[in-house]
Design a protein around this motif. Structure first.
Motif, PDB file in Angstrom:
ATOM      1  N   SER A 260       0.776  -1.397  -0.087  1.00  0.00           N
ATOM      2  CA  SER A 260       0.056  -0.046   0.019  1.00  0.00           C
ATOM      3  C   SER A 260       0.798   1.175   0.023  1.00  0.00           C
ATOM      4  O   SER A 260       0.514   2.242  -0.530  1.00  0.00           O
ATOM      5  N   VAL A 261       2.043   1.305   0.816  1.00  0.00           N
ATOM      6  CA  VAL A 261       2.688   2.440   0.739  1.00  0.00           C
ATOM      7  C   VAL A 261       3.493   2.754  -0.294  1.00  0.00           C
ATOM      8  O   VAL A 261       3.533   3.767  -1.004  1.00  0.00           O
ATOM      9  N   LYS A 262       3.838   1.628  -1.223  1.00  0.00           N
ATOM     10  CA  LYS A 262       4.430   1.556  -2.698  1.00  0.00           C
ATOM     11  C   LYS A 262       3.391   2.262  -3.539  1.00  0.00           C
ATOM     12  O   LYS A 262       3.809   3.264  -4.409  1.00  0.00           O
ATOM     13  N   THR A 263       1.918   1.809  -3.595  1.00  0.00           N
ATOM     14  CA  THR A 263       1.132   2.326  -4.205  1.00  0.00           C
ATOM     15  C   THR A 263       0.952   3.994  -4.089  1.00  0.00           C
ATOM     16  O   THR A 263       0.617   4.523  -5.050  1.00  0.00           O
ATOM     17  N   ALA A 264       1.064   4.266  -2.717  1.00  0.00           N
ATOM     18  CA  ALA A 264       0.691   5.583  -2.433  1.00  0.00           C
ATOM     19  C   ALA A 264       2.006   6.344  -3.009  1.00  0.00           C
ATOM     20  O   ALA A 264       1.599   7.625  -3.256  1.00  0.00           O
ATOM     21  N   GLN A 265       3.101   5.874  -2.786  1.00  0.00           N
ATOM     22  CA  GLN A 265       4.133   6.590  -3.173  1.00  0.00           C
ATOM     23  C   GLN A 265       4.247   6.871  -4.938  1.00  0.00           C
ATOM     24  O   GLN A 265       4.608   8.010  -5.282  1.00  0.00           O
ATOM     25  N   GLU A 266       3.789   5.775  -5.670  1.00  0.00           N
ATOM     26  CA  GLU A 266       3.681   5.945  -7.076  1.00  0.00           C
ATOM     27  C   GLU A 266       2.461   6.960  -7.397  1.00  0.00           C
ATOM     28  O   GLU A 266       2.580   7.851  -8.329  1.00  0.00           O
ATOM     29  N   ARG A 267       1.428   7.055  -6.817  1.00  0.00           N
ATOM     30  CA  ARG A 267       0.438   7.904  -6.801  1.00  0.00           C
ATOM     31  C   ARG A 267       0.794   9.425  -6.585  1.00  0.00           C
ATOM     32  O   ARG A 267       0.667  10.396  -7.314  1.00  0.00           O
ATOM     33  N   LEU A 268       1.623   9.508  -5.574  1.00  0.00           N
ATOM     34  CA  LEU A 268       2.282  10.727  -5.445  1.00  0.00           C
ATOM     35  C   LEU A 268       3.151  11.402  -6.212  1.00  0.00           C
ATOM     36  O   LEU A 268       3.388  12.488  -6.745  1.00  0.00           O
ATOM     37  N   ARG A 269       3.848  10.711  -6.854  1.00  0.00           N
ATOM     38  CA  ARG A 269       4.858  10.836  -7.924  1.00  0.00           C
ATOM     39  C   ARG A 269       4.109  11.379  -9.074  1.00  0.00           C
ATOM     40  O   ARG A 269       4.649  12.162  -9.931  1.00  0.00           O
ATOM     41  N   SER A 270       3.128  10.436  -9.509  1.00  0.00           N
ATOM     42  CA  SER A 270       2.275  10.861 -10.623  1.00  0.00           C
ATOM     43  C   SER A 270       1.651  12.215 -10.387  1.00  0.00           C
ATOM     44  O   SER A 270       1.467  12.982 -11.644  1.00  0.00           O
ATOM     45  N   LEU A 271       1.429  12.783  -9.296  1.00  0.00           N
ATOM     46  CA  LEU A 271       0.893  14.205  -9.246  1.00  0.00           C
ATOM     47  C   LEU A 271       2.001  15.338  -9.211  1.00  0.00           C
ATOM     48  O   LEU A 271       1.612  16.278  -9.430  1.00  0.00           O
ATOM     49  N   GLU A 272       3.211  14.737  -9.123  1.00  0.00           N
ATOM     50  CA  GLU A 272       4.277  15.757  -9.083  1.00  0.00           C
ATOM     51  C   GLU A 272       4.838  15.989 -10.384  1.00  0.00           C
ATOM     52  O   GLU A 272       5.745  16.871 -10.636  1.00  0.00           O
ATOM     53  N   LYS A 273       4.303  15.264 -11.295  1.00  0.00           N
ATOM     54  CA  LYS A 273       4.861  15.560 -12.660  1.00  0.00           C
ATOM     55  C   LYS A 273       4.413  16.763 -13.421  1.00  0.00           C
ATOM     56  O   LYS A 273       3.243  17.160 -13.093  1.00  0.00           O
TER      57      LYS A 273
END
Length: 273
Positions: A260-273
């Motif tokens: 779940s943490v990995k998923t959250a981090q991936e989603r966060l990175r996608s928002l920072e693009k």
């Protein structure tokens, strides 16, 4: 004070023979009270701690129920508003359509706030459950080397494990990135920042939860390895089975949390693009 010390050392017995015996008895009684308090104090305190933490969990559950209802009520109102907008637009009632559209924007803002409140209530409940699990697992592990017969220790540990299991609850899931259809640039920017904050809040919570779980796994493992410490107890078999089962559940939970943490981090990175 010096006179009293002479009495206790025996030098005053010839002068106060009748008074010395009661004083000695009072001293022995006082020492017994202190010993009993030292022996019973921690157990009573632990019981009080567990009860307080269980009450805190119950309070947090009530708060979550209120937040969840508020969110569902607004979702229902948004659905009704959307239907009313369509009906007004199809009927050519532009003034009513614009009014309903403005109301729809207000409802979406309210929904964002209530969703944030609901997620905060979920984290609060998860934190309270974590605190209860931490205390219950501590009480259970302490019974390995505690004083008392095997039966009483096994029962105490078993009761604590039961509370521990019940306090697990479901793991929180990473917040979704919301779609931005119908939003202008400013609204989209605000929603994006809100989603970032929600994901960061989740990651922060997950870090604390992961540390808790890893501690709990060690405590469950300690109980499993201490089988001989409860030898002869009526509840030994049940305690061992529950401890083994709980250890497996915690290990699975730890893996799920990492994912779940990995998923959250991936989603966060996608928002920072």
């Amino acid at each position: 004070m010096a006179y009293r010390n002479r009495e206790l050392s025996g030098h005053g017995q010839s002068l106060h023979g009748h008074a010395l015996a009661p004083r000695r008895s009072s001293l022995v009684a006082a020492l017994l009270v202190l010993v009993l308090a030292a022996m019973l104090g921690p157990s009573v305190l632990q019981a009080d701690d567990l009860d307080d933490l269980k009450n805190a969990v119950a309070d947090s559950q009530s708060e979550l129920a209120k937040s969840d209802k508020a969110e569902r009520d607004i979702l229902k109102e948004i659905s009704e508003n959307n239907a009313a907008q369509k009906k007004a637009k199809d009927a050519g009632k532009d003034e009513e359509y614009q009014r309903l559209k403005s109301r729809g924007i207000e409802l979406k803002t309210s929904l964002s706030k209530t969703t944030t409140s609901r997620q905060q209530a979920e984290r609060n409940l998860a934190n309270k459950r974590g605190a209860l699990r931490k205390e219950a697992s501590k009480v259970a592990e302490e019974q390995i080397g505690a004083q008392g017969d095997a039966n009483s220790r096994a029962k105490r540990a078993g009761d604590a494990v039961e509370i521990w299991k019940e306090a697990l609850g479901e793991l929180l899931v990473p917040p979704e990135i919301r779609k931005g259809e119908g939003l202008d640039d400013d609204e989209m920017k605000a929603q994006k920042q809100d989603d970032k904050q929600r994901l960061n809040d989740f990651i922060t919570w997950a870090g604390t939860e992961k540390a808790n779980i890893e501690t709990e796994i060690k405590r469950a493992e300690a109980l499993v390895k201490a089988e001989d410490k409860f030898k002869g107890a009526d509840a030994q078999a049940r305690l061992m089975n529950d401890a083994k089962s709980l250890k497996g559940t915690l290990e699975t939970r730890n893996r799920q949390l990492s994912s779940s943490v990995k998923t959250a981090q991936e989603r966060l990175r996608s928002l920072e693009k």
